[in-house]
Design a protein around this motif. Sequence first.
Motif, PDB file in Angstrom:
ATOM      1  N   ALA A 149       0.830  -1.206   0.000  1.00 14.83           N
ATOM      2  CA  ALA A 149       0.000   0.000   0.000  1.00 14.83           C
ATOM      3  C   ALA A 149       0.865   1.256   0.000  1.00 14.83           C
ATOM      4  CB  ALA A 149      -0.925  -0.013   1.216  1.00 14.83           C
ATOM      5  N   PRO A 150       1.755   1.410  -0.982  1.00 15.64           N
ATOM      6  CA  PRO A 150       2.670   2.554  -0.960  1.00 15.64           C
ATOM      7  C   PRO A 150       1.985   3.896  -1.124  1.00 15.64           C
ATOM      8  CG  PRO A 150       2.803   1.396  -3.067  1.00 15.64           C
ATOM      9  CD  PRO A 150       1.965   0.550  -2.164  1.00 15.64           C
ATOM     10  N   TYR A 151       0.787   3.895  -1.692  1.00 14.61           N
ATOM     11  CA  TYR A 151       0.076   5.157  -1.907  1.00 14.61           C
ATOM     12  C   TYR A 151      -0.460   5.761  -0.615  1.00 14.61           C
ATOM     13  CZ  TYR A 151      -0.093   4.311  -6.981  1.00 14.61           C
ATOM     14  OH  TYR A 151       0.226   4.116  -8.306  1.00 14.61           O
ATOM     15  N   HIS A 152      -0.778   4.920   0.351  1.00 12.81           N
ATOM     16  CA  HIS A 152      -1.558   5.448   1.477  1.00 12.81           C
ATOM     17  C   HIS A 152      -1.175   4.876   2.839  1.00 12.81           C
ATOM     18  CE1 HIS A 152      -3.913   1.677   1.564  1.00 12.81           C
ATOM     19  NE2 HIS A 152      -3.964   1.762   0.256  1.00 12.81           N
ATOM     20  N   LEU A 159       3.132   0.405  -7.389  1.00 14.39           N
ATOM     21  CA  LEU A 159       3.032   1.748  -7.950  1.00 14.39           C
ATOM     22  C   LEU A 159       2.878   1.740  -9.469  1.00 14.39           C
ATOM     23  CD1 LEU A 159       5.767   3.490  -5.771  1.00 14.39           C
ATOM     24  CD2 LEU A 159       3.299   3.933  -5.691  1.00 14.39           C
ATOM     25  N   GLY A 160       2.862   0.559 -10.071  1.00 14.07           N
ATOM     26  CA  GLY A 160       2.583   0.456 -11.496  1.00 14.07           C
ATOM     27  C   GLY A 160       3.795   0.308 -12.376  1.00 14.07           C
ATOM     28  N   LEU A 161       4.986   0.183 -11.802  1.00 19.08           N
ATOM     29  CA  LEU A 161       6.191   0.036 -12.606  1.00 19.08           C
ATOM     30  C   LEU A 161       6.369  -1.421 -13.027  1.00 19.08           C
ATOM     31  CD1 LEU A 161       8.483   2.355 -10.524  1.00 19.08           C
ATOM     32  CD2 LEU A 161       7.823   2.745 -12.892  1.00 19.08           C
ATOM     33  N   PRO A 162       6.720  -1.665 -14.290  1.00 21.10           N
ATOM     34  CA  PRO A 162       6.984  -3.045 -14.709  1.00 21.10           C
ATOM     35  C   PRO A 162       8.177  -3.624 -13.954  1.00 21.10           C
ATOM     36  CG  PRO A 162       6.644  -1.616 -16.609  1.00 21.10           C
ATOM     37  CD  PRO A 162       6.778  -0.719 -15.401  1.00 21.10           C
ATOM     38  N   THR A 163       8.182  -4.918 -13.802  1.00 19.50           N
ATOM     39  CA  THR A 163       9.245  -5.638 -13.113  1.00 19.50           C
ATOM     40  C   THR A 163       9.236  -7.077 -13.602  1.00 19.50           C
ATOM     41  OG1 THR A 163       9.928  -6.559 -10.965  1.00 19.50           O
ATOM     42  CG2 THR A 163       7.625  -5.941 -11.190  1.00 19.50           C
ATOM     43  N   PRO A 164      10.391  -7.743 -13.648  1.00 22.15           N
ATOM     44  CA  PRO A 164      10.384  -9.171 -14.001  1.00 22.15           C
ATOM     45  C   PRO A 164       9.492 -10.002 -13.092  1.00 22.15           C
ATOM     46  CG  PRO A 164      12.615  -8.296 -14.067  1.00 22.15           C
ATOM     47  CD  PRO A 164      11.760  -7.217 -13.467  1.00 22.15           C
ATOM     48  N   TYR A 165       9.165  -9.488 -11.908  1.00 22.57           N
ATOM     49  CA  TYR A 165       8.305 -10.223 -10.991  1.00 22.57           C
ATOM     50  C   TYR A 165       6.903 -10.430 -11.560  1.00 22.57           C
ATOM     51  CZ  TYR A 165      11.835  -9.517  -7.316  1.00 22.57           C
ATOM     52  OH  TYR A 165      12.990  -9.525  -6.578  1.00 22.57           O
TER      53      TYR A 165
END
Length: 386
Positions: free
Chosen positions: A125-128, A170-176
């Motif tokens: 929950a990095p946004y809030h 946060l919406g960033l692409p990742t190999p995960y």
Amino acid sequence: MPDTEPTKPNKQGYGADPLHHYGWLTPLFWHGMTPGVFWAMVLRNRCRLSVRGALTCLTITGVGLFHLVGKLATDLLYGRRLRLAKPSQPPLFVLGHWRSGTTLLHELLIRDPRHVYPTTFECFAPYHFLLSERYITPLIGWLLPKKRPMDNVATGWDRPQEDEFALCSLGLPTPYRSWAFPQNGPVCGEWLTLDNVSPDDRRRWGESLRRFVGTLSLKRPGRVILKSPPHTARIKTILEHFPDARFVHISRDPMKLFPSTVRLWKSLSDVQSLQGYRAEYDWIEEEVFSNLTRMYEAYDRDRSLIPEGRLVEMSYEDLVADPKASLRAVYEQLDLGSFDNAEAGVDAYLAEEKDYKTNRFEMPAEVRERIAERWGAYAERWGYEG
């Protein structure tokens, strides 16, 4: 292990110990995403969902709507402070390949009361989390399993977590993201090193990490300790946004590293999948081999960018043999202050984990030969030959 297929992992990914599977209500990494980000990922994978995965999508969407409300409330209450938030001290990045001992090193470093780390909830929950963590975590603790699927490390919303999951939320692409649709094969490989993403995407990645670190610092002052194996290949980008950052790198015997990482990717491809369980994923072994090669090409290329006195390199074997001596060396070489302030916390953690058992692995000779061939440069680089 059948003699006819000596190079294939068993259901545990070469592990002799069983995997820990998650229940139906266990939150997945994708529960941290907002609906737009999540459904864009689903559509890119052409909605190839299992029945269980389709039902999970509904819960992810519902939780994602809560994230949007929480983000709006946080922006209204903390907007200017968040934009200006900066860490009070240069952050420390724990580097190293998956299963090389980064979790152990991270756990030891955060025992210092002067250090700050992202919790599992904060990465979900990095946004809030500034608004919600205090109130939500007591209500949802029962949703998490007691242990991670691939090993015996305890879980919990207040436990330290990889900031890679915050960036994913946060919406960033990742190999995960490969673990969401594992039957489709690996994705987002260019985001491991950030070498082949656009300048705008690299900037967005760095600004997102910087804001996350700033938000952590706004909640708890102190030196932020971050641990994410992909950061091993991102030194250049990290330094662009954190020019005073410190780094500690940990290596491990590749004969232990390979089966443990295969087990990790296998277990997370099962428990995080929106497509159901499978006994095998044909792409995992090659992805593990390739990722280490690309990771250390980037690491060795960019290591010289780190100013003198801001990088320590150590081995897992040395850390396990004498944890306190290894940590003292890190403190002295990186100028982290007196280790005496951390010693009581480190002693307590070591006492708690004294009965911890690592996984056992069974590998045929052919696999060992492939590891020696594919990862020979790593073995030579870190002193594991012979």
